[in-house]
Write a protein that holds these residues in place. Structure first.
Motif, PDB file in Angstrom:
ATOM      1  N   LEU A 194      -4.474  11.666   2.892  1.00  0.00           N
ATOM      2  CA  LEU A 194      -4.070  10.293   2.586  1.00  0.00           C
ATOM      3  C   LEU A 194      -5.217   9.491   1.959  1.00  0.00           C
ATOM      4  CD1 LEU A 194      -1.666   8.386   2.776  1.00  0.00           C
ATOM      5  CD2 LEU A 194      -2.502   7.664   4.994  1.00  0.00           C
ATOM      6  N   LEU A 218       0.802  -1.219   0.000  1.00  0.00           N
ATOM      7  CA  LEU A 218       0.000   0.000   0.000  1.00  0.00           C
ATOM      8  C   LEU A 218       0.842   1.279   0.000  1.00  0.00           C
ATOM      9  CD1 LEU A 218      -2.842  -0.981   2.490  1.00  0.00           C
ATOM     10  CD2 LEU A 218      -2.987  -0.741  -0.002  1.00  0.00           C
ATOM     11  N   TYR A 275      -5.277   7.721  -1.824  1.00  0.00           N
ATOM     12  CA  TYR A 275      -5.582   6.322  -2.127  1.00  0.00           C
ATOM     13  C   TYR A 275      -6.833   6.213  -3.000  1.00  0.00           C
ATOM     14  CZ  TYR A 275      -1.941   4.215   0.678  1.00  0.00           C
ATOM     15  OH  TYR A 275      -0.728   3.819   1.156  1.00  0.00           O
ATOM     16  N   LEU A 314       2.779   5.499  -3.098  1.00  0.00           N
ATOM     17  CA  LEU A 314       2.991   6.844  -2.552  1.00  0.00           C
ATOM     18  C   LEU A 314       4.472   7.184  -2.453  1.00  0.00           C
ATOM     19  CD1 LEU A 314       0.272   6.976   0.238  1.00  0.00           C
ATOM     20  CD2 LEU A 314       0.176   7.857  -2.093  1.00  0.00           C
ATOM     21  N   LEU A 339      -5.587   6.802  -6.423  1.00  0.00           N
ATOM     22  CA  LEU A 339      -4.865   5.642  -6.938  1.00  0.00           C
ATOM     23  C   LEU A 339      -5.823   4.532  -7.351  1.00  0.00           C
ATOM     24  CD1 LEU A 339      -1.848   5.447  -4.469  1.00  0.00           C
ATOM     25  CD2 LEU A 339      -1.802   6.101  -6.881  1.00  0.00           C
ATOM     26  N   LEU A 340      -6.918   4.368  -6.608  1.00  0.00           N
ATOM     27  CA  LEU A 340      -7.912   3.363  -6.990  1.00  0.00           C
ATOM     28  C   LEU A 340      -8.564   3.698  -8.321  1.00  0.00           C
ATOM     29  CD1 LEU A 340      -9.627   2.524  -3.588  1.00  0.00           C
ATOM     30  CD2 LEU A 340      -8.177   1.036  -4.964  1.00  0.00           C
TER      31      LEU A 340
END
Length: 174
Positions: free
Chosen positions: A59, A34, A63, A38, A66-67
């Motif tokens: 944060l 994960l 994410y 980053l 990114l998804l």
């Protein structure tokens, strides 16, 4: 300290069990999986704009981006604009994941050897024992080395001391 406690402390295994080792590996692998995108984003952001591109307060937004396949979400716009195209960032992230996976495998094997998980530290392998003692001596003393596998057939009951067996008849109670 009593003798029994000292003996128990000496023979207590401090190596992690196989389940603990697996759980630690899975959690560590998940963390590195994960965090790698980053970190790649931060390093590329530093290379292109001179600032580490870490989404400090955003944060979850990062994410979420990114998804959806987008880097730079949750960053300052000036830093996000200097990042290379998303396809190149994903290729660099895949390379980073392979490097992290390789490093984790090396460290994991080193830690397994260090802690003794799933190994027999302090015990010789059969080849080492045969080299040190010789095969004839190992076969002759197999019942001493591995009494669970090579029990003496003439032994019928518990072992008694020779002095007691010679001087006193065996007492039987009903």
């Amino acid at each position: 300290m009593s003798m029994e406690r000292a003996r128990r402390d000496r023979f207590t295994s401090i190596a992690p069990s196989a389940g603990e080792f697996k759980a630690a590996c899975i959690l560590t692998g998940l963390f590195f999986f994960l965090v790698t995108p980053l970190v790649v984003q931060a390093v590329i952001g530093f290379a292109t704009s001179g600032h580490f591109a870490l989404p400090n307060a955003h944060l979850l937004d990062a994410y979420g981006g990114l998804l959806h396949g987008q880097f730079g979400v949750g960053l300052r716009p000036s830093v996000a604009e200097t990042l290379p195209p998303h396809a190149l960032m994903w290729v660099l992230t895949a390379v980073g994941e392979v490097l992290v996976l390789g490093a984790a495998a090396v460290v994991g094997m080193w830690m397994r050897g260090l802690t003794g998980a799933t190994s027999l530290h302090g015990l010789a392998t059969p080849a080492q024992a045969a080299e040190a003692l010789g095969v004839p001596r190992l076969r002759k003393s197999a019942d001493v080395v591995r009494p669970d596998l090579y029990a003496r057939s003439q032994r019928r009951g518990p072992v008694r001391s020779k002095r007691r067996a010679a001087n006193q008849p065996e007492e039987r109670t009903l």
